[in-house]
Every structure is written in C-alpha cells, then in structure tokens.
Enzyme design. Sequence first.
Site, short mmCIF file in Angstrom:
data_model
loop_
_atom_site.label_atom_id
_atom_site.label_comp_id
_atom_site.label_asym_id
_atom_site.label_seq_id
_atom_site.Cartn_x
_atom_site.Cartn_y
_atom_site.Cartn_z
N HIS A 1 -48.02 -34.35 -50.28
CA HIS A 1 -46.59 -34.40 -49.93
C HIS A 1 -46.09 -33.02 -49.50
O HIS A 1 -45.38 -32.37 -50.27
CB HIS A 1 -45.78 -34.89 -51.12
CG HIS A 1 -44.43 -35.38 -50.78
ND1 HIS A 1 -43.31 -34.59 -50.79
CD2 HIS A 1 -44.00 -36.62 -50.42
CE1 HIS A 1 -42.25 -35.31 -50.47
NE2 HIS A 1 -42.64 -36.54 -50.25
N PHE A 2 -46.30 -32.58 -48.42
CA PHE A 2 -47.13 -33.05 -47.30
C PHE A 2 -48.11 -31.94 -47.01
O PHE A 2 -47.73 -30.79 -47.07
CB PHE A 2 -46.26 -33.32 -46.07
CG PHE A 2 -45.23 -34.40 -46.29
CD1 PHE A 2 -45.58 -35.74 -46.18
CD2 PHE A 2 -43.93 -34.08 -46.64
CE1 PHE A 2 -44.63 -36.74 -46.37
CE2 PHE A 2 -42.99 -35.07 -46.83
CZ PHE A 2 -43.33 -36.40 -46.71
#
Length: 156
Positions: free
Chosen positions: A50-51
């Site tokens: 993420h991410f």
Amino acid sequence: MKTLDINQIKEYLPHRYPLLLVDRVLEWESGKSITAIKNVTVNEEFFNGHFPHKPVMPGVLMIEALAQTAALLSFLTMGQKPDENSVVYFVGIDGARFKRPVEPGDQLRMQVEILRQSRGIWKYKAQATVDGQVAVEAELMCTMRSAADASQPAGQ
C-alpha cells in the site's frame, strides 16, 4: 504531565505487532483528553502492498490508531487495566475525513477528547496530525465488554 511509554501502553492495550499503533502517550488528563504518537516507518508491513510505488499509511489504520488511543484514555479514566476477559469494540465512526497522506518517516500525533460516556458507550472527538497538518479527523465510538458478553450487540 502524565505520560506512558510503550511498555506501559502494552499493559492497557491487548494489541501487539503489527497491530499495536500507539508508540507513546505524551500527556493525558483523566476524563478529558489524551495526546499520543505513532512513529510511521518504512518497515511497517502494510507498506509492502500500500503502495509499493508510493507508500502511504492506509486510512483504516489511522482510524485504528485513533481508536487505540481512545481506548487508552477510557481505561486511564476508569483507573483500571483490562484483564483477559476484557474486550474493547470499535462501534462507530462519524464524519471521518482524510486530509493528508501519511508516509514513512512521518510522526502521527493523535489527539482524542471524550465527548460523552453513556450506557457503556464512549464517544470521542479524534484528530491526527503530521507536522501540524491534519491528516485525519473523526468522531469515534467504543464499548467495553467482558469476553462472555462479547457476542451481544452494543448498548444491550
């Protein structure tokens, strides 16, 4: 000024790595408010997905960090530590707004204030900032139950 270090926090919260999201309590006043911090590091497991190209702390984890801070305030206000039969449930979120991404290297400063407590439900005004800028704010509600009563709906 009343403070708590990580070992004292672990006496009040059942969470452990990777879900313990409060690193230090800077100050608290029984029945009123608490200020705590979460140091956000690139080593957090959630940053792997993420991410990968632009790591940001998931909003749901920022809310969870605020809820953990609120639970600490409630236990400190009641003057008791939870036992193995205590369960704290997060029962509501109102007006959540995410205003700034939180990235590795940031320090999330969480401020929680008790708005009211009635019939076993605690309501709080919560806000987290990074470098003085609001990252997230919301009103949160929690309840405390014994493990035996944990399957019953809140407020009963």
